[in-house]
Design a protein around this motif. Structure first.
Motif, PDB file in Angstrom:
ATOM      1  N   UNK A  71     -24.229 136.812 -76.569  1.00 46.23           N
ATOM      2  CA  UNK A  71     -25.181 137.797 -77.096  1.00 46.23           C
ATOM      3  C   UNK A  71     -25.001 139.073 -76.283  1.00 46.23           C
ATOM      4  N   UNK A  72     -25.310 140.204 -76.900  1.00 36.29           N
ATOM      5  CA  UNK A  72     -25.080 141.498 -76.259  1.00 36.29           C
ATOM      6  C   UNK A  72     -26.006 141.677 -75.056  1.00 36.29           C
ATOM      7  N   UNK A  73     -25.546 142.448 -74.061  1.00 37.77           N
ATOM      8  CA  UNK A  73     -26.354 142.794 -72.905  1.00 37.77           C
ATOM      9  C   UNK A  73     -26.185 144.274 -72.607  1.00 37.77           C
ATOM     10  N   UNK A  74     -27.051 144.797 -71.737  1.00 38.87           N
ATOM     11  CA  UNK A  74     -27.075 146.231 -71.463  1.00 38.87           C
ATOM     12  C   UNK A  74     -26.061 146.593 -70.382  1.00 38.87           C
ATOM     13  N   UNK A  75     -25.220 147.593 -70.663  1.00 38.04           N
ATOM     14  CA  UNK A  75     -24.293 148.153 -69.683  1.00 38.04           C
ATOM     15  C   UNK A  75     -24.980 149.349 -69.029  1.00 38.04           C
ATOM     16  N   UNK A  76     -25.221 149.265 -67.716  1.00 39.62           N
ATOM     17  CA  UNK A  76     -25.935 150.330 -67.019  1.00 39.62           C
ATOM     18  C   UNK A  76     -25.005 151.363 -66.397  1.00 39.62           C
ATOM     19  N   UNK A  77     -23.742 151.002 -66.168  1.00 41.23           N
ATOM     20  CA  UNK A  77     -22.732 151.960 -65.711  1.00 41.23           C
ATOM     21  C   UNK A  77     -21.409 151.592 -66.361  1.00 41.23           C
ATOM     22  N   UNK A  78     -20.865 152.508 -67.148  1.00 41.21           N
ATOM     23  CA  UNK A  78     -19.671 152.207 -67.933  1.00 41.21           C
ATOM     24  C   UNK A  78     -18.442 152.909 -67.374  1.00 41.21           C
ATOM     25  N   UNK A  79     -17.302 152.564 -67.937  1.00 45.18           N
ATOM     26  CA  UNK A  79     -16.014 153.132 -67.549  1.00 45.18           C
ATOM     27  C   UNK A  79     -15.666 154.251 -68.527  1.00 45.18           C
ATOM     28  N   UNK A  80     -15.173 155.357 -68.008  1.00 41.41           N
ATOM     29  CA  UNK A  80     -14.844 156.506 -68.851  1.00 41.41           C
ATOM     30  C   UNK A  80     -13.691 156.179 -69.795  1.00 41.41           C
ATOM     31  N   UNK A  81     -13.712 156.810 -70.962  1.00 37.67           N
ATOM     32  CA  UNK A  81     -12.641 156.641 -71.929  1.00 37.67           C
ATOM     33  C   UNK A  81     -13.137 156.801 -73.351  1.00 37.67           C
ATOM     34  N   UNK A  82     -12.192 156.861 -74.276  1.00 30.25           N
ATOM     35  CA  UNK A  82     -12.514 156.952 -75.696  1.00 30.25           C
ATOM     36  C   UNK A  82     -11.658 155.952 -76.453  1.00 30.25           C
ATOM     37  N   UNK A  83     -12.350 155.007 -77.105  1.00 32.76           N
ATOM     38  CA  UNK A  83     -11.653 153.934 -77.823  1.00 32.76           C
ATOM     39  C   UNK A  83     -10.677 153.183 -76.921  1.00 32.76           C
ATOM     40  N   UNK A  84     -11.089 153.006 -75.669  1.00 32.92           N
ATOM     41  CA  UNK A  84     -10.268 152.219 -74.748  1.00 32.92           C
ATOM     42  C   UNK A  84      -9.095 152.963 -74.147  1.00 32.92           C
ATOM     43  N   UNK A  85      -9.082 154.291 -74.231  1.00 30.20           N
ATOM     44  CA  UNK A  85      -7.952 155.053 -73.680  1.00 30.20           C
ATOM     45  C   UNK A  85      -8.444 156.168 -72.758  1.00 30.20           C
ATOM     46  N   UNK A  86      -7.709 156.331 -71.646  1.00 29.55           N
ATOM     47  CA  UNK A  86      -7.959 157.428 -70.714  1.00 29.55           C
ATOM     48  C   UNK A  86      -6.778 157.491 -69.757  1.00 29.55           C
ATOM     49  N   UNK A  87      -5.910 158.488 -69.938  1.00 31.53           N
ATOM     50  CA  UNK A  87      -4.702 158.583 -69.120  1.00 31.53           C
ATOM     51  C   UNK A  87      -4.992 158.857 -67.653  1.00 31.53           C
ATOM     52  N   UNK A  88      -6.179 159.387 -67.356  1.00 36.42           N
ATOM     53  CA  UNK A  88      -6.487 159.746 -65.974  1.00 36.42           C
ATOM     54  C   UNK A  88      -7.008 158.566 -65.151  1.00 36.42           C
ATOM     55  N   UNK A  89      -7.188 157.399 -65.769  1.00 37.17           N
ATOM     56  CA  UNK A  89      -7.726 156.252 -65.036  1.00 37.17           C
ATOM     57  C   UNK A  89      -6.683 155.258 -64.564  1.00 37.17           C
ATOM     58  N   UNK A  90      -5.397 155.557 -64.765  1.00 33.96           N
ATOM     59  CA  UNK A  90      -4.345 154.598 -64.420  1.00 33.96           C
ATOM     60  C   UNK A  90      -4.390 154.189 -62.951  1.00 33.96           C
ATOM     61  N   UNK A  91      -4.227 152.891 -62.703  1.00 35.29           N
ATOM     62  CA  UNK A  91      -4.117 152.327 -61.353  1.00 35.29           C
ATOM     63  C   UNK A  91      -5.337 152.634 -60.489  1.00 35.29           C
ATOM     64  N   UNK A  92      -6.505 152.653 -61.113  1.00 33.73           N
ATOM     65  CA  UNK A  92      -7.730 152.950 -60.373  1.00 33.73           C
ATOM     66  C   UNK A  92      -8.715 151.791 -60.457  1.00 33.73           C
ATOM     67  N   UNK A  93      -9.499 151.605 -59.374  1.00 32.16           N
ATOM     68  CA  UNK A  93     -10.618 150.665 -59.366  1.00 32.16           C
ATOM     69  C   UNK A  93     -11.876 151.430 -59.761  1.00 32.16           C
ATOM     70  N   UNK A  94     -12.542 150.969 -60.808  1.00 32.76           N
ATOM     71  CA  UNK A  94     -13.666 151.704 -61.391  1.00 32.76           C
ATOM     72  C   UNK A  94     -14.908 150.815 -61.468  1.00 32.76           C
ATOM     73  N   UNK A  95     -16.101 151.393 -61.260  1.00 32.29           N
ATOM     74  CA  UNK A  95     -17.335 150.600 -61.312  1.00 32.29           C
ATOM     75  C   UNK A  95     -17.769 150.311 -62.746  1.00 32.29           C
ATOM     76  N   UNK A  96     -18.249 149.089 -62.949  1.00 36.74           N
ATOM     77  CA  UNK A  96     -18.810 148.661 -64.233  1.00 36.74           C
ATOM     78  C   UNK A  96     -20.020 147.782 -63.923  1.00 36.74           C
ATOM     79  N   UNK A  97     -21.201 148.158 -64.422  1.00 35.27           N
ATOM     80  CA  UNK A  97     -22.422 147.428 -64.105  1.00 35.27           C
ATOM     81  C   UNK A  97     -23.151 147.012 -65.374  1.00 35.27           C
TER      82      UNK A  97
END
Length: 316
Positions: A136-162
């Protein structure tokens, strides 16, 4: 002709084998009280400083043809493991440790974006059985940047997801002696994906339930008495020694520790006031001693002057 047939056969065979190419991985998940884990099938030996399929994508998870919460079943597959066996890897997770979160609490994850289509935004969901059978769906309080799963500037980075665990969440999953297990699944919507991972989490089992604070708020004010000093020194040495109450409350219940702090602070103030008053009294006594000494010196000087005048008259 032979080569054409061979090439055609190879192409047909490749079409029958699904390509597993995953471009993000949840390398860490942290709950309350320092508890932590990671997504199923994550290999800590996988290097994180490149973008190629091998070796940098080998332990990332892809959820083939499961783009919605309603379609979500199980925990996907990786290049290295193939289809993820939840029961087997859950046993390993229970041995290694998993995050513990109270209902309504936050699960903080570190998502490693391998290349462009490992980006956000991510959709997260929870399965109360810990098996991945029904999400079942849950609330994402901090998301990862991007559009439709793409973002060239995020390569090889550790990013927060809450994500936030639902306030009334109950978990029934078990693995060995571990109980109260739910499965949290997060995924993006990349065209070649979705990519993401499944994180087992214990809910309500030590997830931030604080124990009362043990503040020792004793306040014995021990201001030192001011000493009578006829030389006029400043004997303001009253020192309040009220012990500050230790705020050792674990979790959210620190009321007793705070009460100890208040008592200790009150002891400090009382000790300082008493010490100051006693020191000031010593100052006054010392100043009185100074005045008495000065008066004695003045009288002695007057006597000396009178004796000198008498001696001069006799000499005349």
């Amino acid at each position: 002709m032979y080569s054409k047939i061979t090439v055609s056969a190879l192409l047909a065979l490749m079409a029958l084998v699904p390509e597993i190419s995953a471009h993000s991985v949840i390398v860490k998940a942290t709950g309350a009280n320092g508890s932590a884990g990671k997504a199923l099938a994550v290999d800590d030996q996988t290097p994180r400083d490149g973008t190629r399929r091998n070796p940098f994508q080998r332990d990332s998870t892809v959820f083939r043809n499961q783009r919605t919460v309603a379609q979500a079943k199980g925990c996907g597959q990786t290049i290295q493991n193939g289809p993820i066996n939840v029961a087997t890897l859950m046993s390993q997770a229970a041995s290694d440790g998993m995050p513990q979160v109270a209902p309504g609490g936050v699960l903080s994850m570190t998502l490693h974006q391998v290349n462009a289509d490992g980006a956000g935004p991510y959709t997260c969901m929870i399965d109360s059985t810990g098996t991945g059978a029904s999400f079942v769906a849950m609330t994402v309080t901090q998301n990862v940047a991007g559009q439709n799963g793409r973002n060239n500037r995020g390569n090889m980075q550790d990013l927060p997801l809450q994500v936030q665990i639902p306030a009334n969440q109950q978990c029934t999953g078990t693995s060995g002696s571990a109980t109260n297990i739910c499965m949290v699944r997060c995924q993006n919507n990349a065209r070649n994906g979705p990519f993401g991972g499944c994180v087992p989490v214990q809910v309500g089992a030590g997830g931030g339930n604080g124990t009362p604070g043990a503040g020792n708020g004793t306040a014995p004010a021990t201001g030192n008495n001011g000493v009578d000093n006829a030389a006029g020194a400043n004997p303001n040495t009253g020192a309040g020694a009220g012990n500050a109450g230790g705020n050792a409350g674990a979790g959210n219940n620190n009321r007793q520790g705070n009460a100890g702090n208040r008592q200790g602070n009150a002891g400090n103030r009382q000790g300082n006031r008493q010490g100051n008053r006693q020191g000031q009294a010593g100052n006054r006594q010392g100043q009185a001693g100074n005045r008495q000494g000065q008066n004695r010196q003045q009288r002695q000087g007057a006597n000396n002057r009178q004796q000198n005048r008498q001696q001069r008259r006799w000499a005349a």
